[in-house]
Design an enzyme around this catalytic site. Structure first.
Site, PDB file in Angstrom:
ATOM      1  N   ARG A 435       0.837  -1.210   0.000  1.00  0.00           N
ATOM      2  CA  ARG A 435       0.000   0.000   0.000  1.00  0.00           C
ATOM      3  C   ARG A 435       0.873   1.262   0.000  1.00  0.00           C
ATOM      4  O   ARG A 435       0.554   2.249   0.661  1.00  0.00           O
ATOM      5  CB  ARG A 435      -0.943   0.003   1.211  1.00  0.00           C
ATOM      6  CG  ARG A 435      -2.082  -1.000   1.137  1.00  0.00           C
ATOM      7  CD  ARG A 435      -3.232  -0.523   0.286  1.00  0.00           C
ATOM      8  NE  ARG A 435      -3.899   0.593   0.903  1.00  0.00           N
ATOM      9  CZ  ARG A 435      -5.006   0.494   1.656  1.00  0.00           C
ATOM     10  NH1 ARG A 435      -5.545  -0.692   1.886  1.00  0.00           N
ATOM     11  NH2 ARG A 435      -5.572   1.557   2.169  1.00  0.00           N
ATOM     12  N   LYS A 468     -10.790   5.275  14.703  1.00  0.00           N
ATOM     13  CA  LYS A 468     -10.623   4.072  13.883  1.00  0.00           C
ATOM     14  C   LYS A 468      -9.122   3.872  13.684  1.00  0.00           C
ATOM     15  O   LYS A 468      -8.468   4.642  12.991  1.00  0.00           O
ATOM     16  CB  LYS A 468     -11.335   4.230  12.537  1.00  0.00           C
ATOM     17  CG  LYS A 468     -11.233   2.999  11.641  1.00  0.00           C
ATOM     18  CD  LYS A 468     -12.006   3.217  10.343  1.00  0.00           C
ATOM     19  CE  LYS A 468     -11.899   2.012   9.422  1.00  0.00           C
ATOM     20  NZ  LYS A 468     -12.624   2.224   8.146  1.00  0.00           N
ATOM     21  N   ASP A 470      -6.201   1.910  12.163  1.00  0.00           N
ATOM     22  CA  ASP A 470      -6.036   1.046  10.995  1.00  0.00           C
ATOM     23  C   ASP A 470      -4.609   0.519  10.885  1.00  0.00           C
ATOM     24  O   ASP A 470      -3.663   1.085  11.444  1.00  0.00           O
ATOM     25  CB  ASP A 470      -6.413   1.822   9.728  1.00  0.00           C
ATOM     26  CG  ASP A 470      -6.967   0.928   8.628  1.00  0.00           C
ATOM     27  OD1 ASP A 470      -6.793  -0.313   8.716  1.00  0.00           O
ATOM     28  OD2 ASP A 470      -7.567   1.466   7.677  1.00  0.00           O
ATOM     29  N   MET A 471      -4.450  -0.564  10.125  1.00  0.00           N
ATOM     30  CA  MET A 471      -3.141  -1.126   9.773  1.00  0.00           C
ATOM     31  C   MET A 471      -3.314  -1.798   8.412  1.00  0.00           C
ATOM     32  O   MET A 471      -3.960  -2.832   8.303  1.00  0.00           O
ATOM     33  CB  MET A 471      -2.685  -2.150  10.806  1.00  0.00           C
ATOM     34  CG  MET A 471      -1.328  -2.765  10.457  1.00  0.00           C
ATOM     35  SD  MET A 471      -1.146  -4.400  11.161  1.00  0.00           S
ATOM     36  CE  MET A 471       0.540  -4.764  10.718  1.00  0.00           C
ATOM     37  N   ASN A 472      -2.722  -1.208   7.375  1.00  0.00           N
ATOM     38  CA  ASN A 472      -3.094  -1.604   6.015  1.00  0.00           C
ATOM     39  C   ASN A 472      -2.056  -2.417   5.257  1.00  0.00           C
ATOM     40  O   ASN A 472      -2.063  -2.408   4.036  1.00  0.00           O
ATOM     41  CB  ASN A 472      -3.460  -0.357   5.210  1.00  0.00           C
ATOM     42  CG  ASN A 472      -4.898   0.050   5.441  1.00  0.00           C
ATOM     43  OD1 ASN A 472      -5.797  -0.779   5.440  1.00  0.00           O
ATOM     44  ND2 ASN A 472      -5.124   1.333   5.667  1.00  0.00           N
ATOM     45  N   ASP A 538     -13.458  -4.866   4.839  1.00  0.00           N
ATOM     46  CA  ASP A 538     -13.624  -3.754   3.897  1.00  0.00           C
ATOM     47  C   ASP A 538     -14.759  -4.021   2.926  1.00  0.00           C
ATOM     48  O   ASP A 538     -15.265  -3.095   2.278  1.00  0.00           O
ATOM     49  CB  ASP A 538     -12.330  -3.535   3.101  1.00  0.00           C
ATOM     50  CG  ASP A 538     -11.283  -2.759   3.886  1.00  0.00           C
ATOM     51  OD1 ASP A 538     -11.644  -2.119   4.891  1.00  0.00           O
ATOM     52  OD2 ASP A 538     -10.105  -2.807   3.499  1.00  0.00           O
TER      53      ASP A 538
END
Length: 773
Positions: A435, A468, A470-472, A538
């Protein structure tokens, strides 16, 4: 309750029992399953003359060969040819290790960890201590949670010798059970189709599964279950297992040659190597074990109660969660303050309670190629800053929340330019991107300190009530200059993350944190100790969510699943589905919306208002009621039925949904086996609406005049008015509902239509209110 009676140890919950019997210098697992009156003679393995190729363990234990015994701790390379939970390399290079039991001690309350998350409010815990070769000491810790029918296990190794040893495998437990011909269900997938049930027969050999991505992963969740072939959702013997851990994990069921089955789980041993210096200890993650003779739903109820009462923090365990609007799919990175406030005003009008600003509000974050790590507000987008925006959102009447991704860094960022060595990479090798980003080295205390300070400042800078987190991306290029043994990287990284979370949560206990990692890539008990809810996937497509939420429900309650209604065509599948169905599925979790409410037709806004009003009325039941699977989309021709029941069984909500519509097909009666059989119940469906454009040219068969079904007039009418669907009402006693079931109205078949016809197109759904009279 835990009891020690000479050579018998009993660990009992309300309905289950775990019994151990002393056998020489070891302890034998006599039984784990339904609670019984244990008799040591009846339950002990009988070995009088031995078997052909046995290696006899010790002369003072007669003909005992370890391969025939059910053991919670096995000596290694001493004749137990099954894989064991512990593998050690001693200073002399040997991996042979023997154990001698020293003591068993009962303690009240919870065994607390300083570095790892743990289940709180245990009734008691048992510590069984063994000493071993090379000065090693092993403590096996068992904790009892009676009302949840859960027993947890962990293993702690201490080097009491004079030289270092290497841990090659240090799992949380091993459990030997009689092999009655079980099946194994794991919950596997990938990004967007997370936690689909995978079933296999447990034939002879090793059945291994797990994760090596650095997280608990969407490839294979840490939760799994074992059950006899005839077990159903309602009946049969079922075991459930999970880990309170968020990193690489390993699970295995080994069916051996002598009618025994060894179950093990813990930290993934592939890539793991831990140097244990003299005086140091190593603690494995806590593992959850449960059993039910009431089928898979019974086992799930145990898991759900354990999560709700012993994993999620007390602050949020029973606190109703707000309905939110997230701006991501409405704007992506293209937003400004004016656009956000317009969204917030429309959200307030339909009944939303919380506005969440997703990615793109900081640094030069105008795409996913740069800006991560720089959490200074982009004043071009938000001229009044976060504090000013939050104040205006609050003035509209909404709470305010934000998105962050603290574990990652973009190469195009001020943080990376100042500290390139803080990004995980191996010396002399260009790191791979995921990403467009790199992973921060959480093994290093200075990196942990930076994140803690940065996020604490951010959360104190504005009136933020929700985050929120996140870790993408997965971990790669693993190396940390802070470690002398790189086999310690993955576990050290996760421990660094847990330290960050502990300190931030302690300073901001009233902020609602939601976990996220590429959607559901880190949906585990470890994260739920810090985040009371997790973004389930998602993928918000209604058809996929039926499967994802069903799979997730085997090990986790709906109060942990964040579920959104998004726009169509769906942004992950390009599939169209009715807006009412999207709500029906999302309502069995923590409800949110992720669409541009400013562009919705007036008819859809009215539908949203009605949906949100219904959810608010039923919020406590939908979020915290007892959840049951009645029909699974994995098994019943794409049909899904879920039920939530209030604690007193006075109220329930049923969802009936389909995947792809089958022509000319009857529906199975709706059986509801979890209500009071002697009481009368009212059952009626939630009034839903359908877009008349769903009928296409077929509308001309019913209208007195012919119209162009694709023409402007039809679109104008449909944008303002929707067709009200059938109403169903029943009164029935609980015994009828449990054993016979209600036969619902006939679905549309193209042979006729009336006001009683159930219009259930592809991905259609209904909700039914069930109230005790």
């Amino acid at each position: 309750m835990i009891k020690i009676d000479d050579d018998l140890i009993s660990l009992e919950t309300e309905n289950t029992g775990y019994y151990l019997g002393k056998r020489g210098n070891l302890w034998e697992t006599l039984h784990y399953g339904a609670k019984i009156h244990p008799d040591r003679l009846a339950l002990t393995e009988k070995i009088d003359s031995g078997y052909g190729t046995d290696v006899v363990y010790r002369e003072d234990m007669g003909k005992d060969a370890l391969l025939h015994l059910s053991l919670d701790l096995s000596p290694t390379h001493k004749g137990d040819y099954r894989q064991t939970a512990l593998d050690v390399t001693l200073a002399n290079g040997s991996s042979v290790c023997d154990w001698t039991f020293v003591s068993a001690q009962i303690n009240e309350g919870t065994w607390q960890s300083e570095e790892l998350p743990f289940a709180h409010e245990a009734e008691q815990h048992l510590v069984m201590t063994y000493t071993g070769t090379g000065g090693l000491q092993v403590d096996l810790v068992y904790s009892v949670f009676p009302e949840a029918d859960v027993i947890t296990r962990r293993m702690i190794l201490t080097n009491a010798g004079q030289v270092s040893v290497i841990l090659n495998r240090a799992l949380s437990y091993q459990l030997d059970l009689p092999n009655y011909g079980y099946q194994l269900s794991t919950f596997t997938g990938a990004w967007a189709p997370e936690r689909h049930e995978s079933v296999r027969d447990l034939t002879n050999g090793r059945h291994a599964f797990g994760s090596s991505t650095g997280t608990s992963s969407h490839y294979c969740n840490p939760f799994f279950m074992i059950y006899q072939e005839d077990a159903t959702e309602e009946t049969g013997a079922v075991y459930g297992f999970n880990l309170i851990y968020s990193g690489n994990h390993f699970g295995q069921v080994e069916v051996g040659p002598y009618q025994k089955m060894r179950v093990m789980a813990g930290i993934q041993d592939d890539g793991f190597s831990w140097t244990l210096e003299p005086g140091q200890s190593f603690e494995s993650p806590e593992a959850m074990l449960t059993f039910s003779k009431a089928g898979k739903n019974g086992m799930s109820q145990n898991c759900h109660n354990f999560v709700k009462h012993h994993i999620v923090s007390k602050n949020w365990a029973s606190k109703e969660r707000p309905i939110l609007l997230n701006n991501w799919e409405a704007t992506y990175f293209d937003f400004n303050q004016r656009k956000l406030l317009k969204l917030a005003k429309e959200a307030k009008e339909v009944g939303i309670e919380l506005f969440v600003l997703d990615d793109g509000w900081f640094g030069q974050r105008n795409s996913d190629t740069d800006g991560l790590g720089d959490y200074d507000v982009n004043l071009k987008k938000l001229p009044s800053g976060l504090a000013g925006l939050a104040k205006q959102i609050n003035k509209i009447g909404l709470d305010f929340g934000i998105w962050i991704e603290p574990e990652m860094v973009s190469v195009k960022s001020k943080l990376y330019q100042e500290h390139p060595d803080w990004a995980v990479s191996a010396p002399g090798i260009e790191p791979s991107l995921g990403r467009h980003q790199l992973v921060l080295d959480l093994c290093r205390p200075e990196v942990q300190d930076y994140i803690i300070e940065q996020i604490n400042q951010l959360l104190s800078s504005a009136n933020i009530s929700y985050v929120k987190w996140d870790m993408n991306r997965h971990l790669s290029d693993i190396f940390s200059p802070s470690l002398s043994n790189q086999g310690q990287f993955y576990h050290s990284w996760v421990k660094g993350l847990y330290r960050i979370l502990r300190e931030i949560m302690a300073k901001h206990p009233d902020i609602l944190f939601e976990g996220c990692s590429n959607g559901g890539n880190r949906f585990d008990l470890g994260m739920l100790c810090y985040f009371p809810q997790i973004w389930t996937s998602d993928n918000t497509d209604v058809y996929e969510r039926m499967k994802i939420q069903t799979g997730t429900s085997y090990g986790y309650p709906q109060s942990t699943m964040s579920c959104h209604v998004s726009d169509v065509p769906n942004h992950q599948t390009l599939r169209n589905s009715p807006i009412e169905s999207r709500f029906d599925v999302a309502s069995f979790g923590i409800l949110g919306y992720e669409l541009d409410v400013t562009k919705l037709p007036s008819a859809d806004k009215k539908i949203l208002q009605a949906q949100i009003a219904y959810y608010k009325e039923h919020r406590k039941l939908l979020q915290f009621g007892s959840f049951y699977r009645l029909l699974s989309p994995f098994k019943m021709a794409e049909q899904t039925r879920w039920l939530v029941v209030a604690e007193d069984k006075g109220q329930a909500v049923l969802m009936d949904a389909i995947g792809r519509s089958q022509p000319n097909q009857e529906s199975l009666p709706v059986r509801l086996p979890y209500l009071e059989v002697d009481y009368l119940y009212d059952i009626c469906n939630r009034q839903e609406q359908l877009d008349i454009r769903q009928f296409g040219s077929l509308m001309n068969a019913a209208l007195p005049v012919k119209v162009n079904h694709q023409g402007l007039a039809v679109h104008v009418v449909a944008d303002h008015y929707r067709m009200t669907l059938e109403k169903e009402n029943y009164q029935a006693y609980g015994d009828l509902l449990a054993h016979a079931g209600i036969k619902l109205n006939q679905a549309f078949t193209a042979t006729g239509f009336s006001d009683k016809t159930r219009l259930m197109p592809d991905y259609g759904a209904r909700l039914y209110d069930i109230i005790k009279k």
